[in-house]
Design a protein around this motif. Structure first.
Motif, mmCIF file in Angstrom:
data_model
loop_
_atom_site.group_PDB
_atom_site.id
_atom_site.type_symbol
_atom_site.label_atom_id
_atom_site.label_comp_id
_atom_site.label_asym_id
_atom_site.label_seq_id
_atom_site.Cartn_x
_atom_site.Cartn_y
_atom_site.Cartn_z
ATOM 1 N N GLU A 83 2.511 1.359 0.503
ATOM 2 C CA GLU A 83 2.213 0.918 -1.035
ATOM 3 C C GLU A 83 3.130 -0.327 -1.206
ATOM 4 O O GLU A 83 4.349 0.005 -0.924
ATOM 5 C CB GLU A 83 2.335 2.000 -1.978
ATOM 6 N N ASP A 122 6.261 0.498 -2.969
ATOM 7 C CA ASP A 122 7.265 1.408 -2.309
ATOM 8 C C ASP A 122 7.907 0.405 -1.421
ATOM 9 O O ASP A 122 9.216 0.430 -1.331
ATOM 10 C CB ASP A 122 6.678 2.374 -1.466
ATOM 11 N N ILE A 135 -4.665 -1.035 1.655
ATOM 12 C CA ILE A 135 -4.284 -1.042 0.328
ATOM 13 C C ILE A 135 -4.910 -2.531 -0.298
ATOM 14 O O ILE A 135 -4.228 -3.531 0.249
ATOM 15 C CB ILE A 135 -2.907 -0.681 -0.048
#
Length: 897
Positions: free
Chosen positions: A302, A305, A650
């Motif tokens: 992510e 993160d 993602i």
């Protein structure tokens, strides 16, 4: 058993700070509170191991487990290894300073084929038998002689720790190393190693034998215990116990960036920066690439993160550089957004971003922007092959147009030198393909020319293709003679290419890697014998001759010379024979039935279907490409499913507006002088490393240090007169220049909190902005010397020698300059004070007479110095006997007005 490290790690050892275990963010857990004690042992010198991301991640994860402790060990340098053997001291873990035999389990990283010799060296230095059979026999002998102990309420302790290996080579083909390890950890270790720890804890409580414990471990997916498997005559491996799986599955874990923050060495490691993983796995499908096959599926981290880990990590560590890690960073679609966000957040802190080799076809202005800055790093692309046909055969997925566009973008964004990776010896390669490398480089140079710009230059690495297990090319090989011929072709071709520096990989080591990497269990004696003959550090260029000789001799002694020659001569080449060098290869024949023969690694389940590998080999023969399944259709390789998961891609967030590059703040609003000490293990940290330490300290403390101007701005921190390695001090001086005033006491407090305990702060003083630096004001230094006399001497004799020195007007010393000239120096005029300071209690074993002398001598920045060893010279002149300098402590530096 605790090891007396302070007696081993002295200033005569090269880079003694390697072995101290006192790095920033090192974890020191209480020994007695741990049920299971691990050592992660990296079989390379400290500078390589301490900067390895996997090593740091697993170290942090294991230490986060309750009732478990994880320490570290590295391959010692030749000087310390000799010292360990001479003193019969076992190899120790760096934090607890305990012998490796005190631990429950030792894990080695096996990351390349020839690295096992370093592991054997470490086991031998630790006093641990090299094979699992020897360790099992040792435990059996211990059990027979200690039956009462095993029946008591306390669990038995093994004679030796459990020894295991993980890493890419261990996962790929553990068989050549099966004799040496109790088990292998296959695949990602983030979840696997904690599971192993829980089984060990339960087994220890149940007082299981070594074999019983290993059988329990064999039930964990990802754990391969070689003693429960036998090798058949065809090299294949099959279970010999009913309770172990026929095939051992590779483990897959999701990256957790927060565990990447840790271990900031005091000496400079190979990768001196914070490294955060952004994507694990690659689905490009390059047919030569083992990591790309062994790490599927692809898993993005992510973006939030990643940003949080970098922001937090840079502030915790004080690094001024970070790197984003992936097999293909450019395939992380959020890369421009993440890079821009971090550069914006840390805009005023002189931070740089570096990336490993990346996809040239994805390199654009957005990526160029986040790589730019005051310290523009190098740029590396890997076209792999010089012609479009060869790039299609290996499924590189790169066209000539994309290659030119990426290189030209880099050139237009300011890069004048680019590093390129190519390979020779690829399946189906012709001489035209080899020469295509030189032609491609020349073409790129021609296309990247402009007025007022330096010509684009390249630093090229030409590797020899080495086929790897679990890839479509695992059935192929090339002779060393053919490699040498093709290297000669390229050397000749590049004579006509200016601005290209070419480096070639040694063909002999490539052949050894091929031979061992695709071998079976019969090679274990070869590995052991190669180590006995001196093979080690085989990836280092300065030991190639010794390594090749040792490996060649070991292969010959094992009677496997014929098998090695089969690899060396390329007799496994499944591609059709070439026509004349200027023509294409013939239509390749279909793969022979040998593709169906068992392979030594068939029992390792990586998720990729062997049938798919055969089909992809046929596609290579047809020069057919396969799309990247992360972004296009599924290639049906067999990985995606319940055991291994699926690709996680993602969608990228929007790229924030770029806030601009770092502009050094050269304002000088305040000058502070700090008196500090350098004690304990920090005395073994050199001057340049101390400078880096202070740079990182002010970053962690958030102090507004001023920068120099120019192309490479650096913080205005100046340490007065370098302290020699191994010398302690309570009187060092460092000057700081700040961009804004800070209360002196607040500055002292923040600096002290961010510094190691062995660097205490004694005093902070504010100076006039125009005051001279401490270096310019230096006049003298005050030292305490612990000196031993070879003969018995009374305090009265010591006093008489001191008075004799003081009474002299001249004591001449022959000094040799850096240019080799000699000159006479009168040491006496440089000595200001000398006195007998103390008579320490003499240890019982020490026969020499020992005293502590205090002296004050010249210490000027122009080189007029009186060094501690010169005090011994003066003593020897008046006493007529030998003296030894046991310890040096600098009390203070004395500044003039």
């Amino acid at each position: 058993m605790a090891v007396a490290v302070e007696k081993l790690i002295t200033s005569d050892i090269v880079k003694p700070a390697r072995y101290l275990g006192n790095e920033l963010l090192a974890i020191h857990k209480p020994w007695n509170t741990a049920e299971i004690r691990w050592v992660l042992t990296y079989p390379e010198v400290y500078e390589v191991g301490a900067s390895n991301l996997g090593h740091i991640i697993l170290y942090n994860i294991l230490n986060s487990q309750p009732r478990q402790l994880c320490d570290r060990a590295y391959l010692p340098g030749p000087d310390l290894a000799a010292k360990l053997r001479t003193t019969k001291t076992p190899l120790f873990a760096v934090e607890s300073r305990r012998s490796l035999t005190d631990f429950d389990i030792l894990g080695f990283s096996l990351s390349y084929e020839l690295g096992a010799t370093n592991i054997l060296e470490m086991l031998d230095l630790a006093g641990i038998p090299l094979t699992w059979r020897e360790r099992l026999e040792a435990e059996g002998r211990g059990d027979q002689g200690n039956e009462e102990a095993t029946s008591s309420s306390s669990p038995p302790s093994f004679s030796y720790p459990l020894i295991f290996a993980g890493g890419q080579t261990a996962t790929s083909n553990p068989e050549p190393y099966a004799d040496f390890f109790d088990f292998f950890a296959l695949g990602d270790g983030e979840e696997l190693l904690p599971e192993i720890g829980l089984v060990l804890e339960e087994g220890k409580k149940a007082r299981l034998s070594r074999k019983e414990l290993l059988l329990d471990l064999a039930q964990i997916p990802g754990v391969y215990v070689p003693q429960f498997y036998d090798m058949a005559s065809d090299g294949s491996v099959h279970p010999n116990h009913p309770d172990v799986p026929k095939r051992i599955v590779r483990r897959v874990a999701t990256p957790i960036p927060a565990y990447s923050i840790g271990l900031v060495p005091y000496i400079e490691p190979v990768h001196d920066r914070l490294v955060i993983e952004i994507r694990r796995g690659c689905t490009r499908g390059c047919r030569f690439c083992q990591p790309g096959m062994l790490t599927r599926p692809a898993r993005d981290v992510e973006p939030a993160d990643v940003v949080e880990a970098i922001d937090s990590g840079m502030r915790q560590t004080g690094y001024n550089e970070f790197s984003l890690l992936s097999l293909s960073c450019s395939d992380y679609l959020s890369l421009p957004a993440v890079g821009t966000e971090i550069k914006n957040r840390l805009k005023n802190e002189n931070i740089s971003l570096t990336l490993p080799s990346q996809r040239v076809d994805r390199f654009d202005e957005n990526i160029a922007n986040i790589l730019g800055g005051t310290r523009q790093g190098g740029l590396t692309f890997a076209p792999e092959a010089g012609t479009q046909r060869m790039r299609d055969i290996v499924n590189k997925g790169l066209t000539n147009e994309e290659l030119l566009r990426g290189v030209k973008t880099a050139w237009e964004q300011g890069w004048d030198k680019i590093k390129l990776y190519f390979m020779i010896g690829l399946p189906g390669e012709t001489d035209a393909d080899v020469l295509g490398i030189a032609e491609t480089v020349s073409w790129l140079q021609r296309e990247c020319r402009g007025k007022g710009r330096r010509p684009l230059s390249f630093n090229l690495t030409i590797s020899n293709f080495t086929p790897k297990p679990h890839t479509p090319f695992q059935w192929h090989s090339v002779s060393t003679g053919e490699f040498e011929r093709k290297q000669a072709l390229l050397r000749q071709a590049f004579r006509r290419v200016k601005g290209a520096k070419v480096n070639f990989t040694d063909v002999r080591i490539s052949a050894m890697e091929d031979f061992i990497g695709r071998g079976d269990r019969s090679l274990a004696p070869v590995v052991r014998r190669a180590w006995e003959l001196g093979a080690g550090m085989d990836s280092w260029y300065d030991s190639v001759e010794k390594a090749f000789s040792a490996w060649g001799q070991a292969i010959w002694e094992a009677g496997l010379d014929w098998k090695y020659r089969q690899v060396e001569k390329g007799e496994w080449n499944l591609f059709g024979k070439e026509h004349e060098e200027d023509k294409e290869v013939t239509s390749p024949s279909s793969p022979s039935s040998s593709l169906d023969a068992p392979l030594p690694w068939d029992h390792i389940d990586t998720g990729i279907d062997k049938k798919w590998l055969k089909e992809d080999l046929q596609r290579a023969l047809d020069a057919a490409t396969v799309p990247d399944c992360s972004f296009e259709g599924c290639s049906h390789c067999g990985v995606c499913g319940t055991d291994f998961g699926h690709n996680v891609v993602i969608p990228p967030p929007s790229i924030p507006e770029f806030a601009g590059e770092f502009v050094p703040n050269t304002t000088k609003a305040q000058r502070l002088r700090v008196w500090f000490g350098k004690l304990g293990g920090l005395a073994l940290v050199g001057h340049l490393d101390l400078m880096r330490l202070f740079d990182r300290t002010v970053r962690r403390a958030g102090l507004p240090v001023s920068f120099t101007g120019g192309f490479h701005p650096t913080p205005r921190i100046s340490i007065a007169y370098a302290l020699p390695l191994g010398v302690t001090s309570s009187g060092e001086i460092v000057d700081f220049e700040l961009t804004q005033p800070v209360d002196v006491e607040i500055f002292r407090q923040k600096l002290a909190e961010a510094l190691p305990l062995d660097i205490p702060i004694y005093q902070v003083e504010q100076l006039d902005l125009k005051a001279s630096s401490a270096n310019q004001l230096l006049e003298a230094a005050d030292y305490l010397l612990t000196v031993a006399c070879q003969q018995e001497a009374t305090p009265i004799q010591w006093e008489s020698w001191i008075e004799a020195i003081k009474a002299k007007d001249e004591i001449w010393w022959e000094h040799t300059t850096k240019s080799g000239k000699t000159q006479l120096v009168n040491l006496r005029v440089r000595l200001f004070e000398l006195e007998l300071f103390d008579l320490p209690k003499r240890p019982e074993h020490q026969e020499e007479s020992t005293v502590i002398l205090r002296y004050v001598g010249s210490c000027r920045h122009d080189g007029v110095l009186l060094r501690p060893e010169q005090i011994l010279f003066m003593l020897e002149q008046v006493a007529g006997t030998d003296f030894h300098l046991l310890q040096i402590h600098r009390n203070r530096l004395i500044l003039g007005v």
